[in-house]
Every structure is written in C-alpha cells, then in structure tokens.
Write an enzyme that holds these catalytic residues in place. Structure first.
Site, PDB file in Angstrom:
ATOM      1  N   CYS A  14      35.748  44.497  34.904  1.00 46.85           N
ATOM      2  CA  CYS A  14      34.902  43.928  33.980  1.00 46.85           C
ATOM      3  C   CYS A  14      34.744  42.406  34.505  1.00 46.85           C
ATOM      4  CB  CYS A  14      35.656  44.042  32.311  1.00 46.85           C
ATOM      5  SG  CYS A  14      37.135  43.116  32.302  1.00 46.85           S
ATOM      6  N   ASN A  27      38.739  40.227  33.872  1.00 46.78           N
ATOM      7  CA  ASN A  27      39.783  40.971  33.939  1.00 46.78           C
ATOM      8  C   ASN A  27      40.986  40.657  33.058  1.00 46.78           C
ATOM      9  OD1 ASN A  27      42.039  41.541  36.714  1.00 46.78           O
ATOM     10  ND2 ASN A  27      41.379  43.145  35.279  1.00 46.78           N
ATOM     11  N   CYS A  87      40.455  41.581  29.375  1.00 45.74           N
ATOM     12  CA  CYS A  87      40.138  42.266  28.383  1.00 45.74           C
ATOM     13  C   CYS A  87      39.997  43.908  28.624  1.00 45.74           C
ATOM     14  CB  CYS A  87      39.128  41.709  27.304  1.00 45.74           C
ATOM     15  SG  CYS A  87      39.260  39.887  26.807  1.00 45.74           S
ATOM     16  N   ARG A  88      38.736  43.984  29.006  1.00 49.78           N
ATOM     17  CA  ARG A  88      38.297  45.446  28.876  1.00 49.78           C
ATOM     18  C   ARG A  88      39.027  46.182  30.062  1.00 49.78           C
ATOM     19  NH1 ARG A  88      32.060  44.163  28.791  1.00 49.78           N
ATOM     20  NH2 ARG A  88      32.575  42.468  29.764  1.00 49.78           N
ATOM     21  N   SER A  89      39.072  45.530  31.249  1.00 49.19           N
ATOM     22  CA  SER A  89      39.421  46.429  32.506  1.00 49.19           C
ATOM     23  C   SER A  89      40.967  46.493  32.395  1.00 49.19           C
ATOM     24  CB  SER A  89      38.975  45.510  33.901  1.00 49.19           C
ATOM     25  OG  SER A  89      39.555  44.482  34.100  1.00 49.19           O
ATOM     26  N   ASP A 114      31.905  43.297  25.469  1.00 47.24           N
ATOM     27  CA  ASP A 114      32.802  42.586  25.473  1.00 47.24           C
ATOM     28  C   ASP A 114      33.504  42.263  24.275  1.00 47.24           C
ATOM     29  OD1 ASP A 114      34.649  40.551  26.511  1.00 47.24           O
ATOM     30  OD2 ASP A 114      33.062  39.569  27.727  1.00 47.24           O
TER      31      ASP A 114
END
Length: 203
Positions: free
Chosen positions: A13, A16, A18-20, A135
C-alpha cells in the site's frame, strides 16, 4: 529430493501501516489454516518511506485483534530489487498497481503485480473506486472495518490462486507460477481486473 522454495507474496500500500499489514495478517492466517505453513511466505511494504520503522496504525491493530488476527509489523518501503525473489506482488489500489509496474525492472516482473480485489469474484470494477481498497488512514474505526471486509472477501480467491500456482510448480507443470495465479486466481480477465495497463502482463 530438495524441498521447493516457498511461494513469496508481498502486499503493498502507500505507507505500510494500514492496508498492507492488514492484508498480510489476514492472508497469513488463511494460508496457515489451509496447511500452507512453510510453503508460503507473506510480507508487506509501502510505496513510500514515510513510516519506515514504525509499527502498524493502532486502529489497524485494534480491528485485526478484534477479529482474531495476529500481527507483528515494522513498516518498510518496497524496493525494485525485491521483484527477483517475489512470486506475486499484491497492490491494494490502482495507484499502487501503476507505481509498482513502473518500478518493475522487466515485463516479467511487472506481470507479478496484481490488484488484491481482482481476486474477489463479487467485486464490482464499475463501482466508485473500482477495485481499490480505500485508504482508511484519515477515517475512523468503520473505515478500517470496511478495509478488513474487502481484504477478507478477496483472500479466499487469492489463496486458491496461490495454491494452484504452488501445485503447478511442484508438479513441474508448464508455465510460470505467475501465469498459474493469473489463470486460476481471478474470475475476471486481466484487462477487466487491472485496467488498461494489464496488457503489460503479456509483454
């Protein structure tokens, strides 16, 4: 006979945090539940260096913990030389997809980059935001919950694809692991799943 190398997947993401890392935790749990410990290595990174050395966002940790996922994460930036040892690079949104493919040293490496939600058969590419995982950084808990829902919805299809690629590799089937993932993993065509740049995969 020597054991085959693990199949290596990296989720990417922006920062690195939150999402990933959420996708990394979820997919690692799915792989372990499927009995793929030692056969799949799961990691994550960001396209930029802003949070290198930091842990995951507290809200991401809280949502993962609430749903029974474990995580132990330190943020880092994705590097072009990683392509050589990775089998699959999973982008969380179309911006990451384009950045990563532009960063790839070769067309073969660019073909390793796929959108996570292209593995969700129920995802609507024509919806607002297409196949992006939004995001959640500037939102609240509900945004992180939505992010987790999207990740979970795609993880089953991704796991099926990776399992198929591993089986194909171990049985010395023709074609590369990435080709097995692309043919087995997505219910959509490459052009539908990944947008106009998907043609790079056949370069």
């Amino acid at each position: 006979m020597r054991d085959p190398s693990p199949y290596r997947v990296c989720f990417v993401c922006t920062g690195n945090i939150c999402r990933s890392p959420m996708a990394e935790s979820v997919f690692r749990a799915h792989a372990a539940e499927a009995g793929l410990d030692g056969r799949v290595e799961v990691d994550s990174a960001g396209t930029g260096p802003w949070h290198e050395g930091d842990g995951a966002d507290r809200r991401a940790i809280d949502v993962l913990t609430a749903h029974g996922y474990e995580q132990d994460h330190i943020a880092r930036q994705f590097r072009a030389d990683w392509f050589d040892h990775l089998d699959l690079v999973i982008a969380l949104d179309s911006g990451h997809l384009h950045e990563l493919r532009a960063l790839a040293p070769t067309p073969h490496d660019a073909a390793k980059v796929r959108l996570l939600r292209s593995y969700d058969p129920d995802a609507d590419q024509n919806a607002l935001g297409g196949l992006d995982v939004p995001d959640p950084y500037f939102g609240g808990t509900d945004d992180f919950e939505e992010c987790l829902d999207m990740i979970e919805a795609a993880s089953g299809g991704l796991l099926d694809a990776v399992t198929g690629a591993i089986d194909a590799t171990e049985s010395a089937a023709e074609g590369t692991p990435e080709q097995a993932v692309q043919s087995a993993g997505s219910k959509k065509s490459a052009s539908a799943a990944d947008g106009p740049d998907a043609g790079k995969e056949s370069a």
